[in-house]
Design a protein around this motif. Sequence first.
Motif, PDB file in Angstrom:
ATOM      1  N   VAL A   1       6.879 -11.182   3.057  1.00  0.00           N
ATOM      2  CA  VAL A   1       6.797  -9.626   2.624  1.00  0.00           C
ATOM      3  C   VAL A   1       7.085  -9.926   1.136  1.00  0.00           C
ATOM      4  O   VAL A   1       6.488  -9.123   0.229  1.00  0.00           O
ATOM      5  N   LYS A   2       8.016 -10.659   0.679  1.00  0.00           N
ATOM      6  CA  LYS A   2       8.232 -10.748  -0.699  1.00  0.00           C
ATOM      7  C   LYS A   2       7.104 -11.372  -1.485  1.00  0.00           C
ATOM      8  O   LYS A   2       6.646 -10.856  -2.795  1.00  0.00           O
ATOM      9  N   ARG A   3       6.531 -12.080  -1.039  1.00  0.00           N
ATOM     10  CA  ARG A   3       5.135 -12.887  -1.711  1.00  0.00           C
ATOM     11  C   ARG A   3       3.984 -12.003  -1.413  1.00  0.00           C
ATOM     12  O   ARG A   3       3.199 -11.611  -2.761  1.00  0.00           O
ATOM     13  N   ALA A   4       3.635 -11.347  -0.374  1.00  0.00           N
ATOM     14  CA  ALA A   4       2.567 -10.500  -0.327  1.00  0.00           C
ATOM     15  C   ALA A   4       2.647  -9.081  -0.439  1.00  0.00           C
ATOM     16  O   ALA A   4       1.509  -8.361  -0.355  1.00  0.00           O
TER      17      ALA A   4
ATOM     18  N   LYS B   1      -1.814  -8.359   4.781  1.00  0.00           N
ATOM     19  CA  LYS B   1      -1.310  -9.299   3.976  1.00  0.00           C
ATOM     20  C   LYS B   1      -0.577 -10.218   4.411  1.00  0.00           C
ATOM     21  O   LYS B   1      -0.825 -11.546   4.078  1.00  0.00           O
ATOM     22  N   ILE B   2       0.523  -9.560   5.140  1.00  0.00           N
ATOM     23  CA  ILE B   2       1.476 -10.282   5.691  1.00  0.00           C
ATOM     24  C   ILE B   2       0.973 -11.360   6.825  1.00  0.00           C
ATOM     25  O   ILE B   2       1.214 -12.449   6.726  1.00  0.00           O
ATOM     26  N   GLU B   3       0.343 -10.956   7.507  1.00  0.00           N
ATOM     27  CA  GLU B   3      -0.414 -11.665   8.686  1.00  0.00           C
ATOM     28  C   GLU B   3      -1.431 -12.944   8.199  1.00  0.00           C
ATOM     29  O   GLU B   3      -1.407 -13.884   8.762  1.00  0.00           O
ATOM     30  N   THR B   4      -2.012 -12.521   7.153  1.00  0.00           N
ATOM     31  CA  THR B   4      -2.994 -13.562   6.332  1.00  0.00           C
ATOM     32  C   THR B   4      -2.077 -14.456   5.761  1.00  0.00           C
ATOM     33  O   THR B   4      -2.154 -15.510   6.038  1.00  0.00           O
TER      34      THR B   4
ATOM     35  N   GLU C   1       7.431  -8.354  13.840  1.00  0.00           N
ATOM     36  CA  GLU C   1       6.229  -9.100  13.538  1.00  0.00           C
ATOM     37  C   GLU C   1       6.611 -10.753  13.480  1.00  0.00           C
ATOM     38  O   GLU C   1       5.587 -11.087  13.822  1.00  0.00           O
ATOM     39  N   ALA C   2       7.672 -11.300  13.399  1.00  0.00           N
ATOM     40  CA  ALA C   2       8.058 -12.771  13.747  1.00  0.00           C
ATOM     41  C   ALA C   2       7.617 -12.975  15.183  1.00  0.00           C
ATOM     42  O   ALA C   2       7.096 -13.943  15.578  1.00  0.00           O
TER      43      ALA C   2
END
Length: 59
Positions: A42-45, A51-54, A27-28
């Motif tokens: 990942v921790k936030r979303a 959601k991670i891409e956003t 993903e990075a």
Amino acid sequence: MAKTQTSRGRSQDRAKVAAGQDEVKYEAKKEGVPKDAVKKAVKRAGNSRKKIETELGRH
């Protein structure tokens, strides 16, 4: 009797990002951001790929 394998589980799995090294690294590289940024996203979303891409797109 063996259960017939469907692609449903695989597509659901692709919609998630596991916190493991390989998925974070992928993903990075895909988003062009450091691995730490992906881990924080990942921790936030949560582990939803969309959601991670956003989340990563905001920074």
